[in-house]
Design a protein around this motif. Structure first.
Motif, PDB file in Angstrom:
ATOM      1  N   LEU A  22       0.822  -1.207   0.000  1.00 41.59           N
ATOM      2  CA  LEU A  22       0.000   0.000   0.000  1.00 41.59           C
ATOM      3  C   LEU A  22       0.857   1.259   0.000  1.00 41.59           C
ATOM      4  CD1 LEU A  22      -2.921   1.012   0.134  1.00 41.59           C
ATOM      5  CD2 LEU A  22      -2.808   0.795   2.612  1.00 41.59           C
ATOM      6  N   LEU A  23       1.864   1.299   0.851  1.00 40.18           N
ATOM      7  CA  LEU A  23       2.732   2.481   0.926  1.00 40.18           C
ATOM      8  C   LEU A  23       3.596   2.642  -0.324  1.00 40.18           C
ATOM      9  CD1 LEU A  23       3.837   2.281   4.652  1.00 40.18           C
ATOM     10  CD2 LEU A  23       2.425   4.061   3.599  1.00 40.18           C
ATOM     11  N   ARG A  24       4.063   1.539  -0.855  1.00 40.44           N
ATOM     12  CA  ARG A  24       4.965   1.586  -2.008  1.00 40.44           C
ATOM     13  C   ARG A  24       4.219   1.834  -3.314  1.00 40.44           C
ATOM     14  NH1 ARG A  24       7.197  -3.434  -1.690  1.00 40.44           N
ATOM     15  NH2 ARG A  24       5.574  -4.217  -3.048  1.00 40.44           N
ATOM     16  N   ASP A  25       3.066   1.138  -3.486  1.00 41.13           N
ATOM     17  CA  ASP A  25       2.417   1.118  -4.798  1.00 41.13           C
ATOM     18  C   ASP A  25       1.005   1.706  -4.830  1.00 41.13           C
ATOM     19  OD1 ASP A  25       4.710  -0.250  -5.757  1.00 41.13           O
ATOM     20  OD2 ASP A  25       3.872  -2.153  -5.080  1.00 41.13           O
ATOM     21  N   GLY A  26       0.426   2.005  -3.664  1.00 38.74           N
ATOM     22  CA  GLY A  26      -0.899   2.608  -3.605  1.00 38.74           C
ATOM     23  C   GLY A  26      -2.023   1.592  -3.571  1.00 38.74           C
ATOM     24  N   PRO A  27      -3.252   2.069  -3.329  1.00 39.32           N
ATOM     25  CA  PRO A  27      -4.391   1.170  -3.153  1.00 39.32           C
ATOM     26  C   PRO A  27      -4.749   0.368  -4.397  1.00 39.32           C
ATOM     27  CG  PRO A  27      -5.110   3.465  -3.047  1.00 39.32           C
ATOM     28  CD  PRO A  27      -3.624   3.472  -3.115  1.00 39.32           C
ATOM     29  N   ASN A  28      -4.476   0.881  -5.563  1.00 37.49           N
ATOM     30  CA  ASN A  28      -4.809   0.174  -6.796  1.00 37.49           C
ATOM     31  C   ASN A  28      -3.998  -1.108  -6.958  1.00 37.49           C
ATOM     32  OD1 ASN A  28      -6.390   0.054  -9.166  1.00 37.49           O
ATOM     33  ND2 ASN A  28      -4.661   0.802 -10.371  1.00 37.49           N
ATOM     34  N   ALA A  29      -2.800  -1.130  -6.385  1.00 38.29           N
ATOM     35  CA  ALA A  29      -1.915  -2.290  -6.516  1.00 38.29           C
ATOM     36  C   ALA A  29      -2.153  -3.337  -5.439  1.00 38.29           C
ATOM     37  CB  ALA A  29      -0.463  -1.830  -6.464  1.00 38.29           C
ATOM     38  N   LEU A  30      -3.009  -3.037  -4.481  1.00 38.33           N
ATOM     39  CA  LEU A  30      -3.210  -3.950  -3.357  1.00 38.33           C
ATOM     40  C   LEU A  30      -4.165  -5.068  -3.764  1.00 38.33           C
ATOM     41  CD1 LEU A  30      -2.234  -4.221  -0.441  1.00 38.33           C
ATOM     42  CD2 LEU A  30      -4.315  -3.062   0.263  1.00 38.33           C
ATOM     43  N   THR A  31      -3.585  -6.227  -4.061  1.00 39.94           N
ATOM     44  CA  THR A  31      -4.341  -7.426  -4.424  1.00 39.94           C
ATOM     45  C   THR A  31      -3.878  -8.567  -3.526  1.00 39.94           C
ATOM     46  OG1 THR A  31      -2.686  -8.162  -6.032  1.00 39.94           O
ATOM     47  CG2 THR A  31      -4.435  -6.692  -6.856  1.00 39.94           C
ATOM     48  N   VAL A  99       1.148   4.440   8.004  1.00 40.59           N
ATOM     49  CA  VAL A  99       0.272   3.767   7.051  1.00 40.59           C
ATOM     50  C   VAL A  99      -1.179   4.240   7.183  1.00 40.59           C
ATOM     51  CG1 VAL A  99      -0.314   1.748   8.444  1.00 40.59           C
ATOM     52  CG2 VAL A  99      -0.083   1.520   5.959  1.00 40.59           C
ATOM     53  N   ALA A 100      -1.509   4.938   8.261  1.00 46.39           N
ATOM     54  CA  ALA A 100      -2.890   5.371   8.473  1.00 46.39           C
ATOM     55  C   ALA A 100      -3.417   6.189   7.296  1.00 46.39           C
ATOM     56  CB  ALA A 100      -3.013   6.163   9.775  1.00 46.39           C
ATOM     57  N   GLY A 101      -2.605   7.115   6.797  1.00 49.46           N
ATOM     58  CA  GLY A 101      -3.036   7.916   5.649  1.00 49.46           C
ATOM     59  C   GLY A 101      -3.296   7.067   4.418  1.00 49.46           C
ATOM     60  N   ALA A 102      -2.457   6.062   4.210  1.00 51.97           N
ATOM     61  CA  ALA A 102      -2.633   5.165   3.065  1.00 51.97           C
ATOM     62  C   ALA A 102      -3.881   4.302   3.242  1.00 51.97           C
ATOM     63  CB  ALA A 102      -1.397   4.289   2.882  1.00 51.97           C
ATOM     64  N   ILE A 103      -4.168   3.908   4.483  1.00 49.38           N
ATOM     65  CA  ILE A 103      -5.369   3.102   4.723  1.00 49.38           C
ATOM     66  C   ILE A 103      -6.622   3.940   4.500  1.00 49.38           C
ATOM     67  CG2 ILE A 103      -6.693   1.904   6.517  1.00 49.38           C
ATOM     68  CD1 ILE A 103      -4.084   0.611   7.415  1.00 49.38           C
ATOM     69  N   ALA A 170      -2.065  14.055   1.262  1.00 53.33           N
ATOM     70  CA  ALA A 170      -2.606  13.252   0.154  1.00 53.33           C
ATOM     71  C   ALA A 170      -1.814  13.481  -1.126  1.00 53.33           C
ATOM     72  CB  ALA A 170      -4.074  13.586  -0.071  1.00 53.33           C
ATOM     73  N   GLY A 171      -1.575  12.396  -1.814  1.00 56.44           N
ATOM     74  CA  GLY A 171      -0.952  12.476  -3.122  1.00 56.44           C
ATOM     75  C   GLY A 171       0.537  12.744  -3.097  1.00 56.44           C
ATOM     76  N   ARG A 172       1.153  12.740  -1.942  1.00 56.95           N
ATOM     77  CA  ARG A 172       2.595  12.983  -1.864  1.00 56.95           C
ATOM     78  C   ARG A 172       3.349  11.725  -2.283  1.00 56.95           C
ATOM     79  NH1 ARG A 172       3.860  17.711   0.321  1.00 56.95           N
ATOM     80  NH2 ARG A 172       5.967  17.007   0.805  1.00 56.95           N
ATOM     81  N   ASP A 173       4.626  11.872  -2.485  1.00 56.61           N
ATOM     82  CA  ASP A 173       5.462  10.765  -2.946  1.00 56.61           C
ATOM     83  C   ASP A 173       6.046   9.937  -1.802  1.00 56.61           C
ATOM     84  OD1 ASP A 173       7.263  12.512  -1.859  1.00 56.61           O
ATOM     85  OD2 ASP A 173       8.457  12.756  -3.684  1.00 56.61           O
ATOM     86  N   GLY A 174       5.420   9.975  -0.658  1.00 54.08           N
ATOM     87  CA  GLY A 174       5.904   9.212   0.482  1.00 54.08           C
ATOM     88  C   GLY A 174       6.713  10.039   1.464  1.00 54.08           C
ATOM     89  N   THR A 175       7.068  11.254   1.076  1.00 52.90           N
ATOM     90  CA  THR A 175       7.785  12.128   2.001  1.00 52.90           C
ATOM     91  C   THR A 175       6.787  13.068   2.663  1.00 52.90           C
ATOM     92  OG1 THR A 175       8.243  13.740   0.264  1.00 52.90           O
ATOM     93  CG2 THR A 175       9.930  12.076   0.679  1.00 52.90           C
ATOM     94  N   PRO A 176       6.830  13.139   3.976  1.00 49.06           N
ATOM     95  CA  PRO A 176       5.879  14.018   4.670  1.00 49.06           C
ATOM     96  C   PRO A 176       6.214  15.478   4.435  1.00 49.06           C
ATOM     97  CG  PRO A 176       7.395  13.033   6.238  1.00 49.06           C
ATOM     98  CD  PRO A 176       7.695  12.422   4.900  1.00 49.06           C
TER      99      PRO A 176
END
Length: 191
Positions: A22-31, A99-103, A170-176
């Motif tokens: 989820l953190l690396r690839d986003g919700p679309n990649a979570l299978t 990970v809360a933001g990604a969830i 939201a929408g950041r590249d993983g850096t706060p």
């Protein structure tokens, strides 16, 4: 992992793998395949422990909600110490850097997951809802200590802080974002 080899703490191993994907690839990649590949186990392992993939995601979200709720006393313990803006900046930065933001994004992304969460009695966006309650309890404690205005509208301030930070992260590249930016927003909202 070879078939027949016992996996210790399967749930947590799968949850941790889901978080990494989820953190690396986003919700679309979570299978289910991405999660089990990340965990290094057969796809059937997930399906032996959960009814289906949405059931797995439901349990992941609920587990992370309970972890967030368990952190609320720690924030309350900071009431009366440091600065209100500093304490809120720290907790909001930590919350949305985790990970809360990604969830939260995952819940928004998956209609079936939202439906199951509602069936499980969760309203709103899980983690955002609990974070809002945590912030509201903290702000109430600070108001009671006289560190914020006696007429502060906690019911408006708490969700405003969560929403503003969610949009900032939201929408950041993983850096706060820079903590100074977070602090400036917190201070503006509290004013």
């Amino acid at each position: 992992m070879p078939t027949g080899v016992a996996i210790r703490d399967v749930r947590e191993q799968l949850f941790a793998a889901a978080e990494r994907v989820l953190l690396r690839d986003g919700p679309n990649a979570l299978t289910s395949r991405a999660v089990t590949a990340e965990a290094g186990c057969a796809k059937g392992v997930l399906h032996r422990h959960f009814t289906d993939f949405d059931g797995f995601l439901l349990e992941l979200v609920l587990d992370r909600v309970h972890r967030l709720e368990a952190r609320s006393p720690d924030l309350l313990a900071t009431a009366g110490t440091g600065t209100v803006e500093g304490n809120l900046t720290d907790v909001l930065t930590d919350l949305f850097s985790s990970v809360a933001g990604a969830i939260m994004a995952l819940v928004i992304f998956r209609d079936d997951l939202r439906a199951r969460l509602r069936q499980a009695g969760r309203q709103g966006i899980p983690l955002a809802t609990e974070a809002t309650a945590m912030i509201a309890a903290y702000l109430t404690a600070e108001r009671d200590l006289g560190r914020i205005a006696a007429d502060a509208d906690i019911a408006t301030l708490a969700p405003t802080l969560i929403g503003a930070q969610h949009l900032l992260f939201a929408g950041r590249d993983g850096t706060p974002p820079d903590p100074d930016v977070v602090h400036r927003i917190v201070a503006s909202v509290l004013r």
